[in-house]
Design a protein around this motif. Sequence first.
Motif, mmCIF file in Angstrom:
data_model
loop_
_atom_site.group_PDB
_atom_site.id
_atom_site.type_symbol
_atom_site.label_atom_id
_atom_site.label_comp_id
_atom_site.label_asym_id
_atom_site.label_seq_id
_atom_site.Cartn_x
_atom_site.Cartn_y
_atom_site.Cartn_z
ATOM 1 N N UNK A 84 0.907 -1.099 -0.048
ATOM 2 C CA UNK A 84 0.072 0.014 -0.032
ATOM 3 C C UNK A 84 0.782 1.150 -0.073
ATOM 4 N N UNK A 85 0.359 2.342 -0.422
ATOM 5 C CA UNK A 85 1.240 3.638 -0.629
ATOM 6 C C UNK A 85 0.531 4.799 0.093
ATOM 7 N N UNK A 86 1.467 5.657 0.497
ATOM 8 C CA UNK A 86 1.271 6.652 1.566
ATOM 9 C C UNK A 86 1.583 7.986 0.704
ATOM 10 N N UNK A 87 1.001 8.877 0.380
ATOM 11 C CA UNK A 87 1.446 10.015 -0.124
ATOM 12 C C UNK A 87 1.887 10.960 1.230
ATOM 13 N N UNK A 88 3.161 11.342 1.261
ATOM 14 C CA UNK A 88 3.627 11.938 2.307
ATOM 15 C C UNK A 88 4.319 13.404 1.896
ATOM 16 N N UNK A 89 4.448 14.390 2.792
ATOM 17 C CA UNK A 89 4.997 15.573 2.346
ATOM 18 C C UNK A 89 6.320 15.544 1.943
ATOM 19 N N UNK A 90 7.248 14.663 2.663
ATOM 20 C CA UNK A 90 8.468 14.608 2.070
ATOM 21 C C UNK A 90 8.885 13.008 2.371
ATOM 22 N N UNK A 115 7.173 11.173 -13.411
ATOM 23 C CA UNK A 115 7.981 12.414 -13.438
ATOM 24 C C UNK A 115 7.474 13.306 -12.196
ATOM 25 N N UNK A 116 8.476 13.787 -11.593
ATOM 26 C CA UNK A 116 8.186 14.667 -10.282
ATOM 27 C C UNK A 116 7.837 14.248 -9.291
ATOM 28 N N UNK A 117 7.992 13.013 -9.112
ATOM 29 C CA UNK A 117 7.512 12.016 -7.840
ATOM 30 C C UNK A 117 8.783 11.546 -7.229
ATOM 31 N N UNK A 118 8.985 11.685 -5.759
ATOM 32 C CA UNK A 118 9.787 10.831 -5.074
ATOM 33 C C UNK A 118 9.485 9.875 -4.378
ATOM 34 N N UNK A 119 10.090 8.641 -4.379
ATOM 35 C CA UNK A 119 9.384 7.405 -3.783
ATOM 36 C C UNK A 119 10.538 6.776 -2.775
ATOM 37 N N UNK A 120 9.859 5.898 -2.040
ATOM 38 C CA UNK A 120 10.746 4.767 -1.324
ATOM 39 C C UNK A 120 9.868 3.698 -0.792
ATOM 40 N N UNK A 121 10.568 2.583 -0.524
ATOM 41 C CA UNK A 121 9.723 1.425 0.133
ATOM 42 C C UNK A 121 10.374 1.072 1.288
ATOM 43 N N UNK A 122 9.562 0.798 2.209
ATOM 44 C CA UNK A 122 9.936 0.051 3.579
ATOM 45 C C UNK A 122 8.983 -1.225 3.841
ATOM 46 N N UNK A 123 9.156 -2.100 4.707
ATOM 47 C CA UNK A 123 8.638 -3.201 5.077
ATOM 48 C C UNK A 123 8.118 -2.831 6.584
ATOM 49 N N UNK A 124 6.918 -3.113 6.968
ATOM 50 C CA UNK A 124 6.593 -3.013 8.472
ATOM 51 C C UNK A 124 7.404 -4.351 9.011
ATOM 52 N N UNK A 125 7.233 -4.356 10.425
ATOM 53 C CA UNK A 125 8.057 -5.503 11.184
ATOM 54 C C UNK A 125 7.573 -6.802 10.804
ATOM 55 N N UNK A 127 6.841 -7.648 7.390
ATOM 56 C CA UNK A 127 7.366 -7.727 6.084
ATOM 57 C C UNK A 127 6.161 -7.129 4.904
ATOM 58 N N UNK A 128 5.238 -6.610 5.564
ATOM 59 C CA UNK A 128 4.423 -5.997 4.599
ATOM 60 C C UNK A 128 5.085 -4.644 3.857
ATOM 61 N N UNK A 129 4.859 -4.678 2.583
ATOM 62 C CA UNK A 129 5.627 -3.478 2.023
ATOM 63 C C UNK A 129 4.710 -2.219 2.140
ATOM 64 N N UNK A 130 5.311 -0.988 2.268
ATOM 65 C CA UNK A 130 4.701 0.241 2.323
ATOM 66 C C UNK A 130 5.468 1.161 1.460
ATOM 67 N N UNK A 131 4.759 1.695 0.226
ATOM 68 C CA UNK A 131 5.463 2.797 -0.608
ATOM 69 C C UNK A 131 5.100 3.944 0.075
ATOM 70 N N UNK A 132 6.076 4.880 0.045
ATOM 71 C CA UNK A 132 6.119 6.287 0.278
ATOM 72 C C UNK A 132 6.099 7.197 -0.976
ATOM 73 N N UNK A 133 5.323 8.094 -1.124
ATOM 74 C CA UNK A 133 5.344 8.826 -2.421
ATOM 75 C C UNK A 133 5.224 10.378 -2.113
ATOM 76 N N UNK A 134 6.137 11.145 -2.410
ATOM 77 C CA UNK A 134 6.009 12.519 -2.253
ATOM 78 C C UNK A 134 5.689 13.205 -3.708
ATOM 79 N N UNK A 135 4.447 13.744 -3.994
ATOM 80 C CA UNK A 135 3.678 14.096 -4.970
ATOM 81 C C UNK A 135 3.541 15.743 -5.059
#
Length: 144
Positions: A84-90, A115-125, A127-135
């Motif tokens: 799942x993905x979260x749109x975060x400010x930074x 284009x114009x989006x920054x991203x990263x992925x982490x896994x919760x404790x 192993x569930x993937x979390x996408x971080x997006x700055x739009x």
Amino acid sequence: MISGRFDHVGLNVTDLPGMTRWYCDTLGMEIFFEFALDHVDFHGVMLRHPDGYHIELLHRPGATTGIQATNPVEAALTLGYSHFALDVPEVDPVYGALIAAGASDRMSPRPSPEPGVRMAFVADPEGNLIELLDRTAVRMREAA
């Protein structure tokens, strides 16, 4: 066309109390409601974020591990739930805070293919993937 609004994502977890604490502590969520289906030993907690999104944590003894991808590209090799993905400010500070809170790195902050989006992925404790997006740049461009 069917009209509707996305409501929540459900995650199956092995440690329901521990994962409830982790999501509340790290993402600022709160328990919206809890439920149990005692006849099948199935329990859940619906979490709500102040921004309006929900995550449902589900637990049933005997559940087996599914996807445990080391990165989002590997996750795409398994059909079904990926992340799942979260749109975060930074992205960078949120990524750092989640890593400090026990998440694990799956893809360090970088430009997204969008284009114009920054991203990263982490896994919760668990192993569930979390996408971080700055739009932010995309929203600014669309508002202009």
